[in-house]
Motif scaffolding. Structure first.
Motif, PDB file in Angstrom:
ATOM      1  N   LEU A  57      -6.229   6.378  -2.205  1.00 27.13           N
ATOM      2  CA  LEU A  57      -6.913   5.096  -1.994  1.00 27.13           C
ATOM      3  C   LEU A  57      -8.408   5.246  -1.741  1.00 27.13           C
ATOM      4  O   LEU A  57      -9.129   4.235  -1.674  1.00 27.13           O
ATOM      5  N   ASP A  58      -8.882   6.485  -1.601  1.00 26.74           N
ATOM      6  CA  ASP A  58     -10.289   6.727  -1.279  1.00 26.74           C
ATOM      7  C   ASP A  58     -11.149   6.612  -2.544  1.00 26.74           C
ATOM      8  O   ASP A  58     -11.455   7.598  -3.214  1.00 26.74           O
TER       9      ASP A  58
ATOM     10  N   ILE B 174      -0.759   2.432   5.852  1.00 34.70           N
ATOM     11  CA  ILE B 174      -0.535   2.638   4.424  1.00 34.70           C
ATOM     12  C   ILE B 174       0.682   3.547   4.219  1.00 34.70           C
ATOM     13  O   ILE B 174       1.286   4.009   5.170  1.00 34.70           O
TER      14      ILE B 174
ATOM     15  N   ALA C 149      -0.716   2.176  -4.555  1.00 36.31           N
ATOM     16  CA  ALA C 149      -1.790   3.171  -4.481  1.00 36.31           C
ATOM     17  C   ALA C 149      -2.063   3.791  -5.846  1.00 36.31           C
ATOM     18  O   ALA C 149      -3.220   3.916  -6.266  1.00 36.31           O
TER      19      ALA C 149
ATOM     20  N   VAL D 130      -8.772  -2.051   1.048  1.00 36.72           N
ATOM     21  CA  VAL D 130      -7.433  -2.103   1.643  1.00 36.72           C
ATOM     22  C   VAL D 130      -7.459  -3.063   2.834  1.00 36.72           C
ATOM     23  O   VAL D 130      -8.324  -2.962   3.707  1.00 36.72           O
TER      24      VAL D 130
ATOM     25  N   GLU E 161      -3.773   8.195   1.550  1.00 39.80           N
ATOM     26  CA  GLU E 161      -5.140   7.876   1.978  1.00 39.80           C
ATOM     27  C   GLU E 161      -6.161   8.412   0.975  1.00 39.80           C
ATOM     28  O   GLU E 161      -7.148   7.744   0.641  1.00 39.80           O
TER      29      GLU E 161
ATOM     30  N   ILE F 207     -11.807   0.298  -4.363  1.00 42.10           N
ATOM     31  CA  ILE F 207     -10.574  -0.150  -3.704  1.00 42.10           C
ATOM     32  C   ILE F 207     -10.880  -0.673  -2.305  1.00 42.10           C
ATOM     33  O   ILE F 207     -11.531   0.005  -1.503  1.00 42.10           O
TER      34      ILE F 207
ATOM     35  N   GLY G  16      -3.379   1.118  -8.275  1.00 39.61           N
ATOM     36  CA  GLY G  16      -4.700   0.724  -7.798  1.00 39.61           C
ATOM     37  C   GLY G  16      -5.755   1.768  -8.099  1.00 39.61           C
ATOM     38  O   GLY G  16      -6.872   1.441  -8.541  1.00 39.61           O
ATOM     39  N   ARG G  17      -5.438   3.034  -7.905  1.00 39.71           N
ATOM     40  CA  ARG G  17      -6.393   4.108  -8.184  1.00 39.71           C
ATOM     41  C   ARG G  17      -6.738   4.148  -9.677  1.00 39.71           C
ATOM     42  O   ARG G  17      -7.913   4.280 -10.056  1.00 39.71           O
TER      43      ARG G  17
ATOM     44  N   ILE H 189      -5.967  -4.153  -2.097  1.00 40.42           N
ATOM     45  CA  ILE H 189      -4.592  -3.781  -1.763  1.00 40.42           C
ATOM     46  C   ILE H 189      -4.238  -4.376  -0.410  1.00 40.42           C
ATOM     47  O   ILE H 189      -4.922  -4.136   0.584  1.00 40.42           O
TER      48      ILE H 189
ATOM     49  N   ALA I 257       0.827  -1.214   0.000  1.00 34.05           N
ATOM     50  CA  ALA I 257       0.000   0.000   0.000  1.00 34.05           C
ATOM     51  C   ALA I 257       0.856   1.257   0.000  1.00 34.05           C
ATOM     52  O   ALA I 257       0.482   2.285   0.555  1.00 34.05           O
TER      53      ALA I 257
END
Length: 381
Positions: free
Chosen positions: A203-204, A35, A13, A210, A200, A208, A16-17, A28, A8
């Motif tokens: 990843l929001d 993270i 990140a 986590v 953060e 996703i 993943g986004r 993740i 992470a």
């Protein structure tokens, strides 16, 4: 698709986004309980200072797209990185600049005079520097090498500078001006609320999920269409061909009141001082004011099996082993190795983000074309 990011940190990140925004389901995993990987930041409970938990991370880049990307998720405020070094009972500014040279030699040389002087004291018998020591002796001479490079390098890498490649020193500039800004990049700054806050926000996204404190095992990959792996390359293969060499860091944290050392980073060039540097973290957020201060004494040593790997050594022995692991990785399907650990390369944050963006785009293109995504978007060798 159903995709897995192992790690992470910045690589996981950013990729993943991108995948989540394209409509894919992203999970993740991270073995740690937080993270942001090694750029993790948090407030010190005692002083309120924003602390770079795994050592200082200064954001600097010439990549306009990467600068725009990080500012999309966090406000980056102006920060000028200035480093000092304590050597031979004096304090000097780094990188080596005109002030450093004049102060060390107790002279008042102009730029052209200093350039000629350094060329005079340099070892001109070395025509093709192969080692760190030869590079230093050829370009700055024995005095500056002894004062600023030799002891620090021995402590940082745990070997004689005669065993290190010249390429390590080539990254360190010598300036014949009074500019002591450590970086020359067009964009430089620090995240207002720390790197963890930035990650953060990256990843929001509803696509996703986590999972922290969760260690990856290879059998997990069977549940996913593709894995992006940012853990140690040798660790993916259970170290079956041996462990790649890393240096790790130990931090000795202490708190004081006021301003402990007057700068963010103070190097210690003398070999009899056991630590390489002291970092004072409130100077990384110069827009904040705190009565207390948090400092780290930083010690470098060989990385053991249970330590956090920081700096890949990449000497001849490691490069041979790396070649073996790259062959194994290229034989895998459904996994792409990314980031500092996954490609066994020292990467600044901006380069990590650039490679993550490029890797994500390459994967989407391969998916659209129905072709295989390679093990490495950026080959380690």
């Amino acid at each position: 698709m159903n995709l897995l990011m192992v790690g992470a940190g910045l690589s996981g990140a950013v990729i993943g986004r991108m995948m989540a925004e394209e409509g894919h389901d992203v999970t993740i995993l991270d073995a740690r309980d937080h993270i942001a990987g090694n750029c993790h930041t948090e407030r010190d409970a005692e002083t309120g200072v924003m602390v770079h938990v795994y050592g200082p991370h200064i954001f600097h880049t010439d990549d306009a797209e990467v600068w725009e990307y990080v500012n999309r998720y966090e406000t980056f405020l102006p920060y000028k990185h200035q480093v000092r070094t304590t050597s031979q009972q004096q304090v000097f500014s780094l990188p080596i600049n005109l002030h450093t040279i004049n102060q060390y030699y107790r002279k008042t040389m102009r730029p052209d005079e200093a350039r000629a002087f350094i060329e005079e004291v340099a070892d001109k018998s070395i025509t093709d520097p192969q080692t760190f020591e030869e590079q230093a002796l050829r370009f700055v001479g024995p005095d500056i090498y002894e004062a600023f490079f030799k002891g620090y390098t021995m402590k940082q890498w745990g070997v004689s500078p005669t065993e290190l490649p010249a390429s390590i020193l080539k990254r360190l500039p010598v300036r014949f001006s009074y500019d002591d800004n450590y970086f020359f990049h067009a964009y430089q700054g620090m995240p207002e609320n720390g790197y963890t806050d930035m990650v953060e926000r990256i990843l929001d996204h509803p696509g996703i999920t986590v999972k922290l404190s969760t260690r990856f095992t290879r059998d997990m990959a069977e549940a996913y269409d593709h894995v992006f792996y940012s853990g140690p390359l040798d660790g993916y293969f259970d170290y079956e061909s041996g462990r790649l060499g890393y240096r790790t860091l130990d931090f000795e944290k202490f708190t004081e009141t006021g301003d402990y050392q007057g700068c963010a980073v103070m190097n210690y060039g003398d070999v009899d001082v056991p630590y390489t540097r002291i970092t004072e973290h409130k100077h990384f957020s110069p827009w904040e004011e705190h009565e207390g201060t948090v400092c780290y004494r930083e010690f470098s040593r060989e990385c053991g099996p249970d330590d956090i790997p920081y700096y890949p050594i990449r000497l001849m022995e490691e490069k041979a082993m790396l070649g073996t692991y790259v062959e194994k990785a290229n034989a895998e399907t459904g996994v792409t190795f990314v980031g500092r650990l996954g490609t066994y390369r020292y990467l600044d944050m901006d380069v990590t983000i650039r490679e993550a963006l490029d890797t994500g785009r390459a994967f989407l293109q391969h998916a659209a074309d129905g072709t295989r995504m390679p093990a490495f978007a950026k080959p380690p060798l």
